[in-house]
Scaffold this motif. Structure first.
Motif, PDB file in Angstrom:
ATOM      1  N   LEU A 158      -6.644  16.704  16.664  1.00 42.27           N
ATOM      2  CA  LEU A 158      -7.922  16.178  17.150  1.00 42.27           C
ATOM      3  C   LEU A 158      -8.822  15.798  15.976  1.00 42.27           C
ATOM      4  CD1 LEU A 158      -9.885  15.607  19.479  1.00 42.27           C
ATOM      5  CD2 LEU A 158     -10.586  18.012  19.364  1.00 42.27           C
ATOM      6  N   GLY A 159      -8.838  16.634  14.948  1.00 44.21           N
ATOM      7  CA  GLY A 159      -9.634  16.320  13.764  1.00 44.21           C
ATOM      8  C   GLY A 159      -9.170  15.046  13.087  1.00 44.21           C
ATOM      9  N   MET A 173      -8.229   2.411  12.834  1.00 42.83           N
ATOM     10  CA  MET A 173      -8.677   2.777  14.186  1.00 42.83           C
ATOM     11  C   MET A 173      -7.489   2.896  15.135  1.00 42.83           C
ATOM     12  SD  MET A 173     -12.177   0.620  14.835  1.00 42.83           S
ATOM     13  CE  MET A 173     -13.630   0.851  13.802  1.00 42.83           C
ATOM     14  N   LEU A 174      -6.526   1.994  14.981  1.00 41.78           N
ATOM     15  CA  LEU A 174      -5.322   2.058  15.818  1.00 41.78           C
ATOM     16  C   LEU A 174      -4.589   3.381  15.590  1.00 41.78           C
ATOM     17  CD1 LEU A 174      -3.298   0.701  17.755  1.00 41.78           C
ATOM     18  CD2 LEU A 174      -2.181  -0.288  15.724  1.00 41.78           C
ATOM     19  N   THR A 208      -4.605  10.164  19.038  1.00 42.74           N
ATOM     20  CA  THR A 208      -5.254  10.835  20.168  1.00 42.74           C
ATOM     21  C   THR A 208      -4.245  11.097  21.283  1.00 42.74           C
ATOM     22  OG1 THR A 208      -7.360   9.782  19.624  1.00 42.74           O
ATOM     23  CG2 THR A 208      -7.135  10.693  21.838  1.00 42.74           C
ATOM     24  N   VAL A 209      -3.337  10.164  21.481  1.00 38.35           N
ATOM     25  CA  VAL A 209      -2.262  10.372  22.460  1.00 38.35           C
ATOM     26  C   VAL A 209      -1.398  11.561  22.030  1.00 38.35           C
ATOM     27  CG1 VAL A 209      -0.243   9.336  23.567  1.00 38.35           C
ATOM     28  CG2 VAL A 209      -2.265   7.929  23.078  1.00 38.35           C
ATOM     29  N   VAL A 210      -1.117  11.636  20.734  1.00 38.05           N
ATOM     30  CA  VAL A 210      -0.352  12.774  20.205  1.00 38.05           C
ATOM     31  C   VAL A 210      -1.111  14.077  20.454  1.00 38.05           C
ATOM     32  CG1 VAL A 210       0.593  13.822  18.106  1.00 38.05           C
ATOM     33  CG2 VAL A 210       0.787  11.351  18.465  1.00 38.05           C
ATOM     34  N   LEU A 220       0.167  17.304  22.597  1.00 40.98           N
ATOM     35  CA  LEU A 220       0.285  18.636  22.000  1.00 40.98           C
ATOM     36  C   LEU A 220      -0.589  19.649  22.729  1.00 40.98           C
ATOM     37  CD1 LEU A 220       0.265  17.681  18.209  1.00 40.98           C
ATOM     38  CD2 LEU A 220       2.217  18.497  19.536  1.00 40.98           C
ATOM     39  N   ALA A 221      -1.794  19.223  23.123  1.00 39.41           N
ATOM     40  CA  ALA A 221      -2.691  20.135  23.838  1.00 39.41           C
ATOM     41  C   ALA A 221      -2.100  20.537  25.186  1.00 39.41           C
ATOM     42  CB  ALA A 221      -4.056  19.481  24.025  1.00 39.41           C
TER      43      ALA A 221
END
Length: 626
Positions: A302-303, A406-407, A413-415, A419-420
């Motif tokens: 996320l970071g 940015m891409l 973010t999908v990763v 993972l979350a």
């Protein structure tokens, strides 16, 4: 308590290994970057081919050995005594660097190109044994610290090697200095390797070793694929290297075109990124308290997304041309971008260290080096994909470099979401660890009594609503709690409770009680760690209440399971206890950063205890501290 970092760095089990791998990564970057700088500024007639072709060939030739030799090096690392293998690899490096020294002095660039391929081969040979050695030399609780130091050392070596190559290339006697430097650093690495303690082979060789790159690569990849956890870990680590390669490749043009800085400004960005990874790696070691904390992986991911987006979107619209590094660093409008880059690197450090630790622990000892070899193959493949992605996005799709960054953040973010969803319990545990340690001074005593594997029953006194949370962050393993069904089935937390393996129990319904006891027995038989609060409710006076006799049935049905009595101390009187008029959470908190202790007793065979004996044991552990 001794500092674990200082303890490892002063230990012969780790320091010679650390210095060996540091000088290896350092010399790789000094040699490669110095050569590329010489080529970039070579005069007319000095090169047999164009500098552009040379540089692209160099990039390909350095990474090619990871495809050709990683699998074979993994087999060798599992078959041979590892310290001796490392010394032989370092001797090979000395030979290569001796030839490179001659090549620098005589300006034999095509020979140096061949030597770059051989240096890549040496790195491919070293990679599997580098990570496979750690679990043999370090204790399990030292593995996170060891990996954090290795990642810190690796990225600082990359940074320092890159910076030094710039100084060497601009010096008056650059070629002589380069020749002396690469050979000296190779010698230092070899001398350090001579002090690495012996590490026995992980497998018994039944046949002589033969180099069959295709067959061995296929076999190595099959080893990685057969365990879904190892496979996912490898792909996640390789994704990190994809991100890192993309950022590092684009830094020069990004700095020149968008930040209006020169070569020294590129070094500044590289320094921030590398230092960030080093800081994140050490922060991971600190926050995890020397245990494998998988919850850091989604948090780090996320970071990476947040700070990667910030880094690419905080570019000032109008910037002057920065002629010096001082002017570049002093430009306050760039400071938010610098901070985001530093935090991007730190997030990467938190992301990568637990993954390497998981890979080392999860892999079978006789296949560990081959698993690392598979990782190196995929790392190389993803770095090639990174280059292809950059070419496609920037030259065919006509993205700008900030848009490419940015891409990366969007895809990452999908990763993160993936993972979350895979690790929700670990994420919650990590966040709880951070929050509770900010609120309380937590002391954990004798937790080594909790077994690292196998079924066990934890029996604990019940003081506050934080009791289970403290046990969650204290235990090195996930715990399955026996919980009142009204709480376990609360809609807001029911999905998480289910993922955490909570066993609901309802004393008012005999059928549910029977089902709960069956689930407890099955969990213990499967090797899970189960925790029960036999009082059945929070204490109303700070004293340990009567233990329900139902625990005797659990003990009867699992007579061979060890029982670990655990005492919680210091929670009575807290906001989450029933200290105030018999009600918890009924007034504004008045105690902040108070001392809380959790102490585990020695395991007791289930057949030797009953509810009363356990109550007495926990009372003895707790003492007079409420």
């Amino acid at each position: 308590m001794p500092n674990p970092v200082a303890s490892l760095l002063s230990s012969r089990r780790f320091l010679p290994y650390f210095m060996t791998q540091f000088f290896g990564a350092f010399n790789d970057n000094v040699f490669k970057n110095t050569l590329l700088l010489f080529v970039a500024y070579a005069g007319a007639g000095e090169l047999a081919i164009s500098s552009t072709l040379f540089i692209n060939l160099a990039a390909g030739l350095f990474i090619l050995p990871f495809f050709l030799f990683s699998a074979s090096s993994g087999v060798l690392a599992d078959r041979l005594e590892k310290s001796a293998l490392i010394r032989k690899i370092k001797l090979l490096e000395i030979l290569i660097m001796a030839l490179a020294a001659i090549g620098f002095i005589t300006q034999s660039y095509l020979v140096l190109l061949l030597l770059l391929f051989l240096m890549g081969t040496q790195s491919a040979l070293f990679g599997p044994v580098k990570y496979a050695l750690l679990p043999q030399q370090l204790r399990p609780k030292e593995l996170v610290t060891g990996n954090a130091l290795v990642e810190t050392g690796t990225f600082l070596a990359i940074l320092l090697g890159t910076l030094l190559s710039g100084f060497i290339a601009s010096a008056d006697n650059a070629r002589l200095i380069a020749a002396a430097g690469v050979l000296s650093f190779a010698l230092l690495g070899y001398f350090a390797s001579r002090y690495i303690p012996r590490a026995e082979p992980s497998m018994t060789a039944t046949k002589p070793f033969r180099w069959h790159p295709v067959r061995q690569t296929r076999h190595t990849l099959l080893i990685a694929h057969k365990d879904p956890v190892i496979w996912l870990t490898i792909m996640t680590i390789s994704w990190f290297w994809f991100l890192g390669a993309t950022y590092l490749t684009q830094f020069p043009n990004f700095t020149k075109d968008y930040l209006r800085g020169g070569e020294s400004a590129v070094s500044c960005l590289l320094a921030l990124f590398s230092i960030g990874i080093a800081l994140g790696s050490m922060l991971c070691e600190r926050l995890s308290r020397h245990r494998l904390e998988l919850g850091m992986v989604p948090v780090g991911s996320l970071g990476i997304s947040i700070f990667g987006f910030g880094f690419s979107s905080l570019i000032p619209a109008q910037l002057p041309q920065f002629e010096t590094l001082t002017a570049f660093v002093s430009a306050r409008e760039l400071w938010p971008l610098f901070i985001n880059l530093l935090l991007l690197g730190a997030s990467g450090g938190m992301f990568i260290v637990p993954l390497y630790t998981l890979l080392q622990r999860r892999a079978k000892p006789d296949e560990r080096a081959q698993v690392i070899a598979a990782l190196n193959i995929y790392n190389a493949l993803l770095m090639v994909c990174s280059a292809i992605t950059g070419i496609v996005c920037l030259t065919i799709l006509h993205f700008s470099i900030p848009q490419l960054f940015m891409l990366l953040s969007v895809v990452n973010t999908v990763v993160f979401v993936y993972l979350a969803r895979k690790l929700p319990v670990y994420v919650v545990r990590f966040l709880l660890t951070v929050i509770l340690r900010l609120c309380y001074r937590i002391r954990l005593t004798n937790l080594h009594h909790i077994p690292n594997q196998g079924g066990a029953l934890i029996v604990c006194n019940h003081v506050s609503y934080l009791d289970a949370l403290l046990l969650i962050i204290a235990s090195p393993r996930l715990i399955r709690f026996v919980m009142e069904s009204d709480y376990a089935s609360f809609p807001a937390i029911r999905p998480l409770m289910k993922r955490a393996g909570v066993i609901p129990i309802d004393g008012k319904r005999p059928s549910e009680m029977k089902n709960a006891f069956t689930q407890i027995q099955n969990a213990l038989d499967m090797g899970d760690l189960v925790c029960i609060f036999p009082e059945g409710r929070l204490t109303t006076d700070g004293e340990i209440g009567s233990f329900m006799r139902g625990i005797n049935l659990i003990l009867y049905r699992a007579p061979s399971v060890p029982v670990i009595p655990v005492a919680l101390k210091g929670l009575w009187g807290s906001f989450f206890s029933r200290y105030h008029k018999g009600r918890a959470c009924s007034r504004f908190p008045r105690r902040f950063f108070s001392r809380v202790e959790l102490e585990a007793g020695k395991p007791i065979p289930a057949e030797e205890v009953n509810h009363q004996i356990l109550k007495n044991k926990i009372a003895e552990l707790r003492g007079d501290q409420l």
